[in-house]
Design a protein around this motif. Structure first.
Motif, PDB file in Angstrom:
ATOM      1  N   GLN A  70       0.819  -1.203   0.000  1.00  0.00           N
ATOM      2  CA  GLN A  70       0.000   0.000   0.000  1.00  0.00           C
ATOM      3  C   GLN A  70       0.859   1.263   0.000  1.00  0.00           C
ATOM      4  O   GLN A  70       1.832   1.367   0.761  1.00  0.00           O
ATOM      5  CB  GLN A  70      -0.934   0.009   1.217  1.00  0.00           C
ATOM      6  CG  GLN A  70      -2.005  -1.070   1.181  1.00  0.00           C
ATOM      7  CD  GLN A  70      -2.971  -0.872   0.031  1.00  0.00           C
ATOM      8  OE1 GLN A  70      -3.465   0.222  -0.196  1.00  0.00           O
ATOM      9  NE2 GLN A  70      -3.237  -1.944  -0.707  1.00  0.00           N
ATOM     10  N   PRO A  71       0.526   2.252  -0.825  1.00  0.00           N
ATOM     11  CA  PRO A  71       1.354   3.469  -0.907  1.00  0.00           C
ATOM     12  C   PRO A  71       1.349   4.294   0.373  1.00  0.00           C
ATOM     13  O   PRO A  71       2.315   5.003   0.657  1.00  0.00           O
ATOM     14  CB  PRO A  71       0.730   4.245  -2.067  1.00  0.00           C
ATOM     15  CG  PRO A  71      -0.673   3.740  -2.163  1.00  0.00           C
ATOM     16  CD  PRO A  71      -0.602   2.288  -1.783  1.00  0.00           C
ATOM     17  N   GLU A  90       8.338   7.364  -8.813  1.00  0.00           N
ATOM     18  CA  GLU A  90       7.348   6.573  -8.071  1.00  0.00           C
ATOM     19  C   GLU A  90       8.016   5.658  -7.052  1.00  0.00           C
ATOM     20  O   GLU A  90       9.071   5.075  -7.307  1.00  0.00           O
ATOM     21  CB  GLU A  90       6.541   5.729  -9.053  1.00  0.00           C
ATOM     22  CG  GLU A  90       5.485   4.848  -8.402  1.00  0.00           C
ATOM     23  CD  GLU A  90       4.668   4.084  -9.432  1.00  0.00           C
ATOM     24  OE1 GLU A  90       3.642   4.622  -9.864  1.00  0.00           O
ATOM     25  OE2 GLU A  90       5.099   2.969  -9.805  1.00  0.00           O
ATOM     26  N   ARG A  92       5.495   3.558  -4.801  1.00  0.00           N
ATOM     27  CA  ARG A  92       4.502   2.500  -4.994  1.00  0.00           C
ATOM     28  C   ARG A  92       3.339   2.948  -5.877  1.00  0.00           C
ATOM     29  O   ARG A  92       2.775   2.160  -6.607  1.00  0.00           O
ATOM     30  CB  ARG A  92       3.963   2.028  -3.633  1.00  0.00           C
ATOM     31  CG  ARG A  92       5.024   1.414  -2.733  1.00  0.00           C
ATOM     32  CD  ARG A  92       4.444   0.935  -1.411  1.00  0.00           C
ATOM     33  NE  ARG A  92       5.496   0.359  -0.549  1.00  0.00           N
ATOM     34  CZ  ARG A  92       5.262  -0.128   0.664  1.00  0.00           C
ATOM     35  NH1 ARG A  92       4.020  -0.111   1.172  1.00  0.00           N
ATOM     36  NH2 ARG A  92       6.260  -0.633   1.376  1.00  0.00           N
ATOM     37  N   ASP A  93       2.972   4.215  -5.784  1.00  0.00           N
ATOM     38  CA  ASP A  93       1.852   4.755  -6.568  1.00  0.00           C
ATOM     39  C   ASP A  93       2.091   6.255  -6.693  1.00  0.00           C
ATOM     40  O   ASP A  93       1.816   7.015  -5.760  1.00  0.00           O
ATOM     41  CB  ASP A  93       0.524   4.457  -5.852  1.00  0.00           C
ATOM     42  CG  ASP A  93      -0.687   4.962  -6.612  1.00  0.00           C
ATOM     43  OD1 ASP A  93      -0.569   5.949  -7.362  1.00  0.00           O
ATOM     44  OD2 ASP A  93      -1.769   4.372  -6.451  1.00  0.00           O
ATOM     45  N   GLU A  95       0.695   8.768  -8.286  1.00  0.00           N
ATOM     46  CA  GLU A  95      -0.412   9.708  -8.133  1.00  0.00           C
ATOM     47  C   GLU A  95      -0.746   9.908  -6.658  1.00  0.00           C
ATOM     48  O   GLU A  95      -0.971  11.045  -6.209  1.00  0.00           O
ATOM     49  CB  GLU A  95      -1.638   9.229  -8.913  1.00  0.00           C
ATOM     50  CG  GLU A  95      -1.489   9.370 -10.421  1.00  0.00           C
ATOM     51  CD  GLU A  95      -1.070  10.777 -10.845  1.00  0.00           C
ATOM     52  OE1 GLU A  95      -1.722  11.744 -10.418  1.00  0.00           O
ATOM     53  OE2 GLU A  95      -0.058  10.903 -11.569  1.00  0.00           O
ATOM     54  N   PHE A  96      -0.799   8.821  -5.903  1.00  0.00           N
ATOM     55  CA  PHE A  96      -1.046   8.929  -4.462  1.00  0.00           C
ATOM     56  C   PHE A  96       0.076   9.724  -3.801  1.00  0.00           C
ATOM     57  O   PHE A  96      -0.171  10.608  -2.967  1.00  0.00           O
ATOM     58  CB  PHE A  96      -1.142   7.545  -3.830  1.00  0.00           C
ATOM     59  CG  PHE A  96      -1.341   7.566  -2.341  1.00  0.00           C
ATOM     60  CD1 PHE A  96      -2.619   7.573  -1.794  1.00  0.00           C
ATOM     61  CD2 PHE A  96      -0.252   7.621  -1.470  1.00  0.00           C
ATOM     62  CE1 PHE A  96      -2.804   7.620  -0.414  1.00  0.00           C
ATOM     63  CE2 PHE A  96      -0.428   7.671  -0.095  1.00  0.00           C
ATOM     64  CZ  PHE A  96      -1.705   7.670   0.426  1.00  0.00           C
ATOM     65  N   GLU A  97       1.294   9.402  -4.175  1.00  0.00           N
ATOM     66  CA  GLU A  97       2.445  10.045  -3.547  1.00  0.00           C
ATOM     67  C   GLU A  97       2.515  11.528  -3.882  1.00  0.00           C
ATOM     68  O   GLU A  97       2.914  12.345  -3.040  1.00  0.00           O
ATOM     69  CB  GLU A  97       3.715   9.297  -3.964  1.00  0.00           C
ATOM     70  CG  GLU A  97       3.820   7.939  -3.289  1.00  0.00           C
ATOM     71  CD  GLU A  97       4.511   6.866  -4.126  1.00  0.00           C
ATOM     72  OE1 GLU A  97       4.394   5.685  -3.767  1.00  0.00           O
ATOM     73  OE2 GLU A  97       5.147   7.218  -5.140  1.00  0.00           O
TER      74      GLU A  97
END
Length: 264
Positions: A70-71, A90, A92-93, A95-97
């Protein structure tokens, strides 16, 4: 009264004293109202905060697999200096980061057991200080991303602690400090690329917690070793419930645990 649900960290509201709320899927419990009442906690099972399955919790509310996938639990969360979203890289993700890392962050001083330096998103002030059980705190710098906050923390923790002694915090063995003076002494040690973000005119934030009785010694409740516990609730500080017999229960450390609460 009886409630059952998955533990997540208590929500808080700044007031005098701090107001605490435990949120279950179908219940919303104002924990301040439970002071001086007997609370029975029973361990029912697990529910991973990511996959929702009844799988043993590994860390921070997640099962083993999700903790490493999970990010929101990437290494940059605990070590902000590892943030790379500002470079478009990146972990893990991306966009989330980007959403999490590319927003204003605060490097601060907080005094709970001792003066420590820390990092939080600006949107989490003063929630982060409350969660740490700090009775006073102040902002040092406000920067536009998590990476800059991280390298500032790394530089400053050579001069000031970055850990809280949770036992001292819970026993309320605290000393008031002049955090403005403390902050100004650290100014010269801020990295050059961050100096422009120094908060010149910040004021101390004072916090008071709903505690009727502090423990003399501290006994930590482990639900896996003690799946049933009853005690009279005497206080709430940080993310801890404090009971009359000196038992303390860290709600945040038990995220993802399904519990039954009985109030008498």
């Amino acid at each position: 009264m009886q409630y059952q649900g998955v533990l997540t960290k208590m929500q808080t509201e700044i007031n005098d004293p701090i107001q605490y709320y435990l949120v279950f899927e179908s219940d919303f419990i104002h924990m301040n109202q439970l002071l001086d009442k007997k609370v029975r906690i029973e361990f029912v099972g697990y529910q991973c905060l990511a996959c929702g399955e009844n799988k043993k919790i590994f860390r921070q509310g997640y099962c083993y697999d999700d903790f490493y996938n999970q990010p929101q639990v990437g290494d940059w969360v605990m070590r902000p200096e590892l943030s790379t979203a500002h470079l478009g890289i990146e972990d893990r993700d991306l966009e989330f980061e980007k959403k999490a890392q590319l927003q204003p962050h605060i490097v601060y001083l907080a005094n709970s057991s001792n003066v420590k330096v820390g990092v939080t998103r600006k949107s989490q002030v003063p929630t982060r200080w409350i969660d740490q059980g700090a009775h006073e705190a102040i902002e040092i710098v406000e920067v536009p991303n998590r990476y800059l906050a991280g390298i500032t923390e790394v530089a400053l923790k050579e001069k000031v602690a970055d850990k809280t002694n949770w036992r001292t915090m819970l026993k309320n063995e605290i000393t008031d400090e002049d955090l403005i003076s403390f902050k100004n002494k650290l100014k010269d040690f801020i990295p050059n690329e961050v100096k422009e973000y120094f908060v010149e005119n910040g004021k101390e934030t004072q916090l008071r917690f709903p505690v009727l009785q502090y423990p003399n010694t501290v006994k930590s409740l482990n639900l896996e070793k003690t799946p049933e516990y009853s005690g009279v609730l005497k206080g709430i500080k940080g993310q801890y419930l404090i009971f009359e017999d000196n038992t303390v229960f860290n709600v945040r450390n038990n995220e993802g645990y399904v519990v039954s609460l009985t109030i008498t």
